[in-house]
Design a protein around this motif. Sequence first.
Motif, PDB file in Angstrom:
ATOM      1  N   SER A 143       0.823  -1.203   0.000  1.00 23.21           N
ATOM      2  CA  SER A 143       0.000   0.000   0.000  1.00 23.21           C
ATOM      3  C   SER A 143       0.862   1.259   0.000  1.00 23.21           C
ATOM      4  O   SER A 143       2.062   1.215   0.310  1.00 23.21           O
ATOM      5  N   GLN A 170      -4.023  -9.952  -2.657  1.00 24.77           N
ATOM      6  CA  GLN A 170      -5.358  -9.491  -2.235  1.00 24.77           C
ATOM      7  C   GLN A 170      -6.321  -9.375  -3.409  1.00 24.77           C
ATOM      8  O   GLN A 170      -7.214  -8.529  -3.436  1.00 24.77           O
ATOM      9  N   PRO A 224      -7.902   1.495  -3.221  1.00 23.40           N
ATOM     10  CA  PRO A 224      -6.646   1.606  -2.457  1.00 23.40           C
ATOM     11  C   PRO A 224      -5.505   2.108  -3.315  1.00 23.40           C
ATOM     12  O   PRO A 224      -5.437   1.835  -4.519  1.00 23.40           O
ATOM     13  N   MET A 230      -6.774  -4.283   5.313  1.00 22.31           N
ATOM     14  CA  MET A 230      -6.866  -5.694   5.656  1.00 22.31           C
ATOM     15  C   MET A 230      -6.007  -6.080   6.853  1.00 22.31           C
ATOM     16  O   MET A 230      -6.194  -7.151   7.442  1.00 22.31           O
ATOM     17  N   GLY A 255      -9.373  -6.427  -1.951  1.00 21.16           N
ATOM     18  CA  GLY A 255      -8.629  -5.186  -1.872  1.00 21.16           C
ATOM     19  C   GLY A 255      -8.031  -4.764  -3.200  1.00 21.16           C
ATOM     20  O   GLY A 255      -7.828  -3.581  -3.451  1.00 21.16           O
ATOM     21  N   TRP A 280     -10.860   1.505   1.089  1.00 19.65           N
ATOM     22  CA  TRP A 280     -11.664   0.305   0.931  1.00 19.65           C
ATOM     23  C   TRP A 280     -12.054   0.063  -0.516  1.00 19.65           C
ATOM     24  O   TRP A 280     -12.155  -1.077  -0.962  1.00 19.65           O
ATOM     25  N   PRO A 310      -4.056  -2.739   1.418  1.00 18.84           N
ATOM     26  CA  PRO A 310      -5.257  -2.350   0.687  1.00 18.84           C
ATOM     27  C   PRO A 310      -6.515  -2.805   1.421  1.00 18.84           C
ATOM     28  O   PRO A 310      -6.574  -3.913   1.958  1.00 18.84           O
ATOM     29  N   ALA A 311      -7.497  -1.907   1.450  1.00 18.56           N
ATOM     30  CA  ALA A 311      -8.777  -2.154   2.130  1.00 18.56           C
ATOM     31  C   ALA A 311      -8.615  -2.301   3.645  1.00 18.56           C
ATOM     32  O   ALA A 311      -9.501  -2.827   4.312  1.00 18.56           O
TER      33      ALA A 311
END
Length: 387
Positions: free
Chosen positions: A44, A85, A56, A345, A89, A53, A342-343
């Motif tokens: 990320s 992901q 990303p 997680m 994500g 969410w 991402p997201a």
Amino acid sequence: MTSVKLPKADGTVETYSLTGTPTGRPAAVPTFNRIAYAAAHVVSDPGHERDPWNRPAIDWKATMGFRHHLWSLGFRIAEAMDTAQRGMGLDWTGAQELIRQSLTEAKTVEGAYLACGAGTDHLSPAETRTLDDVIRAYETQVSFVEKHGGRTIMMASRALARVARSSDDYAAVYGRILGQTKDKVVLHWLGDMFDPQLAGYWGGDTFEAALETVLSIIADNRSKVEGIKISLLDNAREIELRKRLPDGVLCFTGDDFNYAELIEGDGERHSHALLGIFDAVAPQASKALAALASGDTATFRAVIEPTVPLSRKIFEAPTQYYKAGVVFLAWLNGHQNHFTMPAGMQSARGIHHYADIFRLADQANVLDRPDLAIRRMSHLLAVNGIE
């Protein structure tokens, strides 16, 4: 600094002292006698997050840098798979950019090999009506990979699992796609412990029924199937598949619980590897595989077996959240400067899970930079109210 205060399951805190020894890097890229794919994660970019969410931000420089880390250790890369992901994500738009950049980057590295996941994740399972919808979605993604010079790993499809009514439906879809691919493809048998939406995949309620369907699809399309990755976390089932595959079709273990024994084999047959855990334990897996290639099974076992308890912790139920543990270790080892996914997680696992991973990573010699790992673990604990 060689110790850190870690929470225990009973609510107390212990002073944990490190005992592991960092694994050295090879002087040159090693060679293996097993094909070894590491499924790689994405990094990320928290400094540019606006809608983490839904859209990303990805740090492409760090993401590509990690792939160079894997290539330098002798691994092939399985790109844009669930470890990245995919569908949790990273959507198809993000996956396309990841595939483009990774294939471009691979051209700059002598001997670099990369295969890319192609699925149907741009197609909403809830809006899928027919097998033709699934076929068109697969065609879109496979053609994208091939257009950019990539080899294909044909990922399991949530949409197909939703609309298929029998094993014949799976045979029809796979036969159609495999009949069109330019190169041989690796199939992907992903169990529902990794993705609950794949329950009943291959059109059978039992492993035995699913196995017959898979073997039939492979037999009908043998010239287009390089091999199959099986991720059921059950070594007996993988061994059963392995011994029934046609000559020349490879079995790639995706069993993050039992990979050591499956890769070593039984003297007659062995599995190759396509594993998410190799992202997290790449130096150790590389050293072990190089030893195996030289006939030194004692060193192979001594190096790789301590990573198995760590992998079992990372992949414990709910297994689909294993990506958090993989990225956690990348952060502890200095491959990225944050623990953001991402997201968001990283929130899928709790602080006790991460504390257990820290202990097991130390015991498996996976903490490359112990001082850095302790500092970062201490920061994470403080954020979670443990100081």
